[in-house]
Design a protein around this motif. Structure first.
Motif, PDB file in Angstrom:
ATOM      1  N   GLY A  17      -2.328  -8.727  43.738  1.00 22.41           N
ATOM      2  CA  GLY A  17      -1.378  -7.660  44.041  1.00 22.41           C
ATOM      3  C   GLY A  17       0.019  -8.110  43.680  1.00 22.41           C
ATOM      4  N   PHE A  18       0.937  -7.160  43.719  1.00 25.07           N
ATOM      5  CA  PHE A  18       2.301  -7.424  43.253  1.00 25.07           C
ATOM      6  C   PHE A  18       3.347  -7.099  44.323  1.00 25.07           C
ATOM      7  N   LEU A  19       4.423  -7.863  44.282  1.00 27.84           N
ATOM      8  CA  LEU A  19       5.616  -7.541  45.056  1.00 27.84           C
ATOM      9  C   LEU A  19       6.611  -6.904  44.093  1.00 27.84           C
ATOM     10  N   LEU A  20       7.119  -5.723  44.438  1.00 23.81           N
ATOM     11  CA  LEU A  20       8.056  -5.023  43.561  1.00 23.81           C
ATOM     12  C   LEU A  20       9.447  -5.006  44.188  1.00 23.81           C
ATOM     13  N   SER A  21      10.383  -5.683  43.539  1.00 25.06           N
ATOM     14  CA  SER A  21      11.759  -5.668  44.037  1.00 25.06           C
ATOM     15  C   SER A  21      12.633  -4.878  43.086  1.00 25.06           C
ATOM     16  N   ASP A  22      13.900  -4.705  43.450  1.00 24.09           N
ATOM     17  CA  ASP A  22      14.870  -4.039  42.567  1.00 24.09           C
ATOM     18  C   ASP A  22      14.382  -2.671  42.093  1.00 24.09           C
ATOM     19  N   LEU A  23      13.913  -1.851  43.013  1.00 28.56           N
ATOM     20  CA  LEU A  23      13.401  -0.530  42.622  1.00 28.56           C
ATOM     21  C   LEU A  23      14.462   0.269  41.895  1.00 28.56           C
ATOM     22  N   ARG A  24      14.013   1.019  40.908  1.00 32.24           N
ATOM     23  CA  ARG A  24      14.919   1.851  40.120  1.00 32.24           C
ATOM     24  C   ARG A  24      14.496   3.315  40.266  1.00 32.24           C
ATOM     25  N   ARG A  25      15.405   4.193  39.901  1.00 33.18           N
ATOM     26  CA  ARG A  25      15.036   5.610  39.922  1.00 33.18           C
ATOM     27  C   ARG A  25      13.963   5.829  38.866  1.00 33.18           C
ATOM     28  N   ASP A  26      12.972   6.670  39.145  1.00 30.32           N
ATOM     29  CA  ASP A  26      11.854   6.872  38.215  1.00 30.32           C
ATOM     30  C   ASP A  26      11.332   5.522  37.730  1.00 30.32           C
ATOM     31  N   ASP A  27      11.038   4.671  38.672  1.00 29.33           N
ATOM     32  CA  ASP A  27      10.641   3.312  38.305  1.00 29.33           C
ATOM     33  C   ASP A  27       9.308   3.328  37.549  1.00 29.33           C
ATOM     34  N   PRO A  28       9.281   2.840  36.306  1.00 27.44           N
ATOM     35  CA  PRO A  28       8.044   2.919  35.510  1.00 27.44           C
ATOM     36  C   PRO A  28       6.932   2.031  36.055  1.00 27.44           C
ATOM     37  N   ARG A  29       7.298   1.088  36.937  1.00 29.62           N
ATOM     38  CA  ARG A  29       6.275   0.174  37.440  1.00 29.62           C
ATOM     39  C   ARG A  29       5.295   0.860  38.386  1.00 29.62           C
ATOM     40  N   ILE A  30       5.781   1.905  39.070  1.00 26.35           N
ATOM     41  CA  ILE A  30       4.888   2.589  40.026  1.00 26.35           C
ATOM     42  C   ILE A  30       3.718   3.249  39.279  1.00 26.35           C
ATOM     43  N   PRO A  31       3.976   4.134  38.297  1.00 27.61           N
ATOM     44  CA  PRO A  31       2.823   4.690  37.561  1.00 27.61           C
ATOM     45  C   PRO A  31       2.025   3.622  36.804  1.00 27.61           C
ATOM     46  N   LEU A  32       2.702   2.602  36.298  1.00 23.73           N
ATOM     47  CA  LEU A  32       1.999   1.544  35.566  1.00 23.73           C
ATOM     48  C   LEU A  32       0.967   0.864  36.457  1.00 23.73           C
ATOM     49  N   LEU A  33       1.390   0.464  37.655  1.00 23.79           N
ATOM     50  CA  LEU A  33       0.470  -0.259  38.537  1.00 23.79           C
ATOM     51  C   LEU A  33      -0.627   0.658  39.050  1.00 23.79           C
ATOM     52  N   LYS A  34      -0.305   1.943  39.218  1.00 23.37           N
ATOM     53  CA  LYS A  34      -1.365   2.884  39.606  1.00 23.37           C
ATOM     54  C   LYS A  34      -2.386   3.006  38.476  1.00 23.37           C
ATOM     55  N   GLU A  35      -1.888   3.163  37.255  1.00 18.38           N
ATOM     56  CA  GLU A  35      -2.779   3.275  36.086  1.00 18.38           C
ATOM     57  C   GLU A  35      -3.688   2.044  35.995  1.00 18.38           C
ATOM     58  N   LEU A  36      -3.112   0.877  36.310  1.00 18.84           N
ATOM     59  CA  LEU A  36      -3.871  -0.361  36.203  1.00 18.84           C
ATOM     60  C   LEU A  36      -4.740  -0.613  37.434  1.00 18.84           C
ATOM     61  N   GLY A  83      27.160  -1.596  42.033  1.00 25.69           N
ATOM     62  CA  GLY A  83      26.223  -2.172  41.069  1.00 25.69           C
ATOM     63  C   GLY A  83      25.705  -1.061  40.173  1.00 25.69           C
ATOM     64  N   PRO A  84      24.866  -1.400  39.196  1.00 25.74           N
ATOM     65  CA  PRO A  84      24.321  -0.371  38.295  1.00 25.74           C
ATOM     66  C   PRO A  84      23.543   0.652  39.123  1.00 25.74           C
ATOM     67  N   ILE A  85      23.933   1.922  39.058  1.00 22.32           N
ATOM     68  CA  ILE A  85      23.356   2.877  40.010  1.00 22.32           C
ATOM     69  C   ILE A  85      21.930   3.258  39.660  1.00 22.32           C
ATOM     70  N   ASP A  86      21.416   2.718  38.557  1.00 21.34           N
ATOM     71  CA  ASP A  86      20.010   2.848  38.262  1.00 21.34           C
ATOM     72  C   ASP A  86      19.180   2.119  39.328  1.00 21.34           C
ATOM     73  N   PHE A  87      19.767   1.074  39.920  1.00 24.31           N
ATOM     74  CA  PHE A  87      19.104   0.366  41.018  1.00 24.31           C
ATOM     75  C   PHE A  87      19.287   1.147  42.308  1.00 24.31           C
ATOM     76  N   MET A  88      18.200   1.330  43.035  1.00 19.54           N
ATOM     77  CA  MET A  88      18.309   2.107  44.263  1.00 19.54           C
ATOM     78  C   MET A  88      19.196   1.438  45.303  1.00 19.54           C
ATOM     79  N   HIS A  89      19.201   0.090  45.347  1.00 19.74           N
ATOM     80  CA  HIS A  89      20.054  -0.546  46.364  1.00 19.74           C
ATOM     81  C   HIS A  89      21.524  -0.340  46.030  1.00 19.74           C
ATOM     82  N   ALA A  90      21.861  -0.344  44.741  1.00 20.99           N
ATOM     83  CA  ALA A  90      23.249  -0.107  44.342  1.00 20.99           C
ATOM     84  C   ALA A  90      23.663   1.325  44.703  1.00 20.99           C
ATOM     85  N   GLN A  91      22.722   2.241  44.483  1.00 24.29           N
ATOM     86  CA  GLN A  91      22.984   3.641  44.796  1.00 24.29           C
ATOM     87  C   GLN A  91      23.167   3.835  46.308  1.00 24.29           C
TER      88      GLN A  91
END
Lengths: 344, 344
Positions: free
Chosen positions: B127-146, B193-201
């Motif tokens: 399993g994976f730990l996902l940090s630095d979540l972004r808006r429309d984070d591509p990792r969520i659908p990727l890990l679901k697909e996998l 911070g870059p507002i693409d990052f949810m924590h920055a937002q």
């Protein structure tokens, strides 16, 4: 867990062979006719089958992983610039080779030994990267006892039998002392790291040797711990002297930056009343006030070369030791002639 | 490689059973008489045999490893205080459980996707730990697909189906703004911070919402990149305003420390002419001059809880989301009433 991937059984069925025969092809071993081999490879292609890493690892008795055990108090790890960059360098090589890094962070010497033993017992890795070498480093005999492969960062005092990827810390420190001497300083102190670490020891020796070579009296050396708090305490001690140094060579940037702050609180202005040099060239070094004169290391490249050397060793090569180009001095604004006038 | 360890074959021979029978006992599976089981366990003890991790992993179809893919320019990683402490927290849990962390550092979004696919293809992790979540984070659908398991740090915008371990950044930023308002500031800016990052937002939103709640006009927001260089550029831009802010809330310590330096170079004194707050409480925050008022996060604990939650999930549990205690404000000397007199 969803698993849509074809298995070795699917490949065997399609190619009308046993799973063992598929395994022979995958592991590039002899014993099959060309015809059978071609049929199996076609089935692999048609199904898009990827042999699992675990199956590969079992048949090869290899983990396709390198181990890196970091023994540091997590609190001290926070601002250490070495590890993230070093690990990134290691990764840049491993990613290309289908290998991974297994990382352990341990807080105590006891946990460190347990960490190595556990990775070995569980056959997690094919070899280890050893950083932060210490005098009489217990990891060298431990890994020999466990029959492991390793690459050391710098050469240990005791004969290890392991290849070493070396970066000499001395020239950077020598350049710092020479720079201060050229500015006219003759009362130069050193804030060292824990001398149990060989790199801390090398920096201290280079400091003293360069003073001697230049005919400058040996300045005081305070042994600290590479932390900001340690840098503050050492700086206060040095500046409390009736004849305080006019320049301090710190063994890392964190202590130097904290030292500038400690001096400011005592009313001692950097660089006008005190010149300061660091070691590492951390991200903030350029952006503290005054910008820090320091020595720029390249841990990313060190990681790359160390990983390549260890992979070569794991694959049965006999890699030679590597000597990296030494880190070089970056002169900024925290150094000036002793008693110089403010330039801002 | 020397290998003095006994094998499963040695155990089988001593217990006068097949290797398969030993495997049943090791994996705690039924099918043997009590007498046979006892004989095998005695042989295991006598020989001091440890089943290899790879053998365990194959029979369980488990890697006993968690994956953490860090997508950061290695140069930016250098002074990020989050990752080393977070990883140390993860490790503190994994070490107790005979599990390891497989770490990948990738520089680009493309390498990131390839990194996840590779770890999955090679069955490296459970399993994976996902940090630095972004808006429309591509990792969520990727890990679901996998078909992978994961735990996210904070909750993504899109429904992930993964448990989340959350730490709300807002209260810390709100406390910073309230502290500055109490000191009398009414022109307060934010370096985000870059507002693409949810924590920055989240930090930017908390900044604006708190100003609104307190009836203070919304101050300027400059979006930077969490780096020292970005902090300097943003600070210069804010201070070039004909009516510059009297206080700046930075989204991290690195930008705040670099900002203090940029202000000093412009002849703007902190805190007398400009108050500054950071976020993270990095090691140096306490030791820069003036010591930085900031928000103290606890990435070590976040790592611990995230690792526990993911292990629970991997073992078939249904862990609930966890809400960690918010980070709190630490008031030091970089904040003061606007136009206050020097106190040093």
């Amino acid at each position: 867990m969803v698993n849509r991937r074809p298995t070795i059984a699917d490949v065997a069925e399609r190619a009308r062979v046993s799973k063992g025969a598929v395994s022979l092809v995958v592991n590039d071993r002899p014993g099959l006719t060309e015809q059978t081999r071609a049929r199996i490879l076609a089935a692999v292609d048609e199904l898009g089958w990827q042999p699992s890493q675990r199956a590969r690892a079992l048949s090869y008795s290899r983990a396709f992983s390198l181990g890196f055990v970091v023994a540091r108090d997590p609190a001290l790890l926070r601002s250490d610039p070495f590890f993230p960059a070093f690990i990134a360098g290691v990764e840049s090589v491993l990613a290309q080779q289908g290998q991974v890094l297994v990382l352990q962070v341990v807080g105590t010497a006891q946990d460190e030994v347990a960490g190595y033993r556990r990775l070995v017992r569980d056959s997690r890795v094919d070899g280890f990267l050893l950083s932060d070498l210490r005098r009489d480093d217990p990891r060298i005999p431990l890994l020999k006892e466990l029959g492991q492969l390793a690459v050391t960062l710098n050469r240990p005092v005791q004969e290890s039998g392991f290849p070493a990827v070396c970066l000499d810390d001395r020239p950077g420190i020598a350049a710092s002392v020479e720079h201060l001497a050229q500015l006219g300083h003759t009362r130069i102190a050193h804030v060292a790291g824990p001398i149990d670490f060989m790199h801390a020891q090398a920096r201290r020796e280079a400091f003293l040797e360069t003073l001697e070579r230049l005919g400058i009296p040996p300045g005081p050396v305070v042994v600290a711990d590479f932390t900001a708090a340690g840098g503050v305490a050492a700086t206060r001690r040095l500046l409390a002297d009736p004849e305080p140094p006019t320049a301090i060579v710190y063994a890392n940037d964190v202590m130097a930056i904290a030292g500038i702050s400690a001096a400011a609180e005592l009313g001692v202005r950097v660089p006008h009343q005190l010149s300061v040099t660091g070691y590492d060239d951390t991200e903030l070094a350029e952006f503290v006030h005054p910008a820090l004169t320091t020595v720029r290391a390249d841990p990313f490249r060190w990681g790359e070369i160390a990983a390549r050397t260890l992979l070569d060793l794991v694959e049965g090569g006999r890699p030679a030791d590597v000597q990296l180009e030494p880190a070089r001095l970056v002169v900024r604004r925290s150094t000036a002639a002793p008693g110089s006038r403010p330039h801002t």
